[in-house]
Write an enzyme that holds these catalytic residues in place. Structure first.
Site, PDB file in Angstrom:
ATOM      1  CE  LYS A 107      10.812  -8.188  -9.709  1.00 47.39           C
ATOM      2  NZ  LYS A 107       9.973  -9.326  -9.429  1.00 47.39           N
ATOM      3  CG  ASP A 165       6.836  -1.263 -12.865  1.00 46.70           C
ATOM      4  OD1 ASP A 165       7.425  -1.342 -11.778  1.00 46.70           O
ATOM      5  OD2 ASP A 165       6.354  -2.253 -13.463  1.00 46.70           O
ATOM      6  CD1 TRP A 168       8.640  -7.047 -15.949  1.00 48.66           C
ATOM      7  CD2 TRP A 168       6.575  -7.505 -15.221  1.00 48.66           C
ATOM      8  NE1 TRP A 168       8.677  -8.243 -15.280  1.00 48.66           N
ATOM      9  CE2 TRP A 168       7.437  -8.549 -14.823  1.00 48.66           C
ATOM     10  CE3 TRP A 168       5.230  -7.584 -14.885  1.00 48.66           C
ATOM     11  CZ2 TRP A 168       6.989  -9.656 -14.097  1.00 48.66           C
ATOM     12  CZ3 TRP A 168       4.778  -8.679 -14.158  1.00 48.66           C
ATOM     13  CH2 TRP A 168       5.649  -9.699 -13.769  1.00 48.66           C
TER      14      TRP A 168
HETATM   15  C1  PLP Z   1       8.987  -4.370 -13.496  1.00 52.64           C
HETATM   16  C2  PLP Z   1       7.941  -5.201 -12.837  1.00 52.64           C
HETATM   17  N1  PLP Z   1       6.687  -4.726 -12.769  1.00 52.64           N
HETATM   18  C3  PLP Z   1       5.700  -5.430 -12.183  1.00 52.64           C
HETATM   19  C4  PLP Z   1       5.944  -6.663 -11.627  1.00 52.64           C
HETATM   20  C5  PLP Z   1       4.817  -7.406 -10.970  1.00 52.64           C
HETATM   21  O1  PLP Z   1       4.985  -7.342  -9.604  1.00 52.64           O
HETATM   22  P1  PLP Z   1       4.061  -8.149  -8.567  1.00 52.64           P
HETATM   23  O2  PLP Z   1       4.463  -9.575  -8.709  1.00 52.64           O
HETATM   24  O3  PLP Z   1       4.405  -7.535  -7.250  1.00 52.64           O
HETATM   25  O4  PLP Z   1       2.652  -7.923  -8.944  1.00 52.64           O
HETATM   26  C6  PLP Z   1       7.259  -7.193 -11.672  1.00 52.64           C
HETATM   27  C7  PLP Z   1       7.642  -8.486 -11.101  1.00 52.64           C
HETATM   28  O5  PLP Z   1       7.088  -9.296 -10.535  1.00 52.64           O
HETATM   29  C8  PLP Z   1       8.259  -6.452 -12.294  1.00 52.64           C
HETATM   30  O6  PLP Z   1       9.496  -6.933 -12.376  1.00 52.64           O
END
Ligand code: PLP
Length: 257
Positions: free
Chosen positions: A197, A173, A103
């Site tokens: 989550k 994040d 991520w």
């Molecule tokens: C730590 C983290 N950041 C960003 C994301 C991306 O999130 P989204 O799917 O809401 O764009 C995720 C998972 O999907 C994640 O686990």
């Protein structure tokens, strides 16, 4: 088990508290005498205004968010924030990122489109299996912010201690750790997360940002929607927000309280 529900340990959208789902079920056809489901009602209605106001107030209470921080509900999940962060916070065009897994890697790739990205520490050498020592990072003076993914959902690593940013703004994040432990908001310039989550339905990100970081002087080509100021000035209702997700998040905040 009352409903024969599956134990869901998936890293994607996660289990919701059953009392929350039951409450939503009970309010589905007629939300508190409004004659409508929240999915059907105007975001400009008094009823929805109360829903979003209460959601924000309850989150502020849960996280003890100081008054000089804005709480924004923005569509596009956490992924859109990978772009919004550099677009809004790169004043000098320079940021430090710590690479700890999938991520933060994605956030780095996006930020590189908007300015200079310095990867000051990385755990790539051991397949992102640890958090590197960030007690004495090489951070240029004109760095706009230091970015971390505080819980790397895919690689399964979490920060035991925040990095020493040497006075620079910390952006985190928190998607897969939101509200899972006490967090001192004042340690950060900005905290954000996709809500699916730990809080509610996918597609919504919650952004907690220190007011003085919300700028007006962005690149004129910045889409209106990508400016934090747009969302802050409009109380997260510049356009039709994800009312349903905000409603569900609000229920989870009340449940946690
Ligand atoms: C730590 C983290 N950041 C960003 C994301 C991306 O999130 P989204 O799917 O809401 O764009 C995720 C998972 O999907 C994640 O686990």
């Amino acid at each position: 088990m009352k409903y024969g529900r599956t134990y869901n340990f998936s890293a994607g959208p996660a289990t919701m508290p059953e009392p929350v789902l039951e409450e939503i079920r009970d309010e589905m056809m007629n939300y508190r005498g409004s004659g409508m489901c929240v999915m059907e009602m105007s975001h400009r209605s008094k009823v929805f205004q109360q829903i979003i106001d209460e959601a924000e107030a309850d989150l502020r209470e849960l996280m003890n968010i100081p008054d000089n921080y804005k709480v924004l509900f923005i569509q596009g999940g956490a992924t859109l924030q990978f772009a919004m962060i550099p677009m809004n916070l790169m004043k000098n065009g320079k940021a430090v990122y710590i690479e700890t897994g999938a991520w933060s890697k994605k956030a780095i790739a996006e930020a590189k489109k908007y300015g200079e990205v310095i990867v000051a520490a990385s755990s790539k050498d051991k397949n992102y299996s640890y958090i590197p020592d960030c007690s004495d990072l090489d951070i240029p003076e004109d760095t706009d912010y230091v970015y971390i993914c505080e819980n790397e959902t895919i690689h399964g690593v979490t920060w035991p201690k925040l990095p020493n940013t040497k006075g620079h703004i910390l952006v985190s994040d928190q998607s897969s750790m939101f509200l899972s432990k006490p967090c001192n908001v004042a340690d950060y310039g900005m905290i954000y997360g996709g809500v699916q989550k730990n809080i509610g339905p996918a597609g919504l990100a919650i952004v907690i940002i220190r007011e003085d970081l919300i700028r007006e002087d962005l690149d004129p080509k910045t889409p209106i929607y990508m400016s934090y100021k747009t969302h802050a000035d409009a109380g997260s209702m510049y356009n039709t927000p994800n009312c349903w997700a905000i409603y569900v998040c609000g229920k989870v905040f009340k449940y946690l309280k």
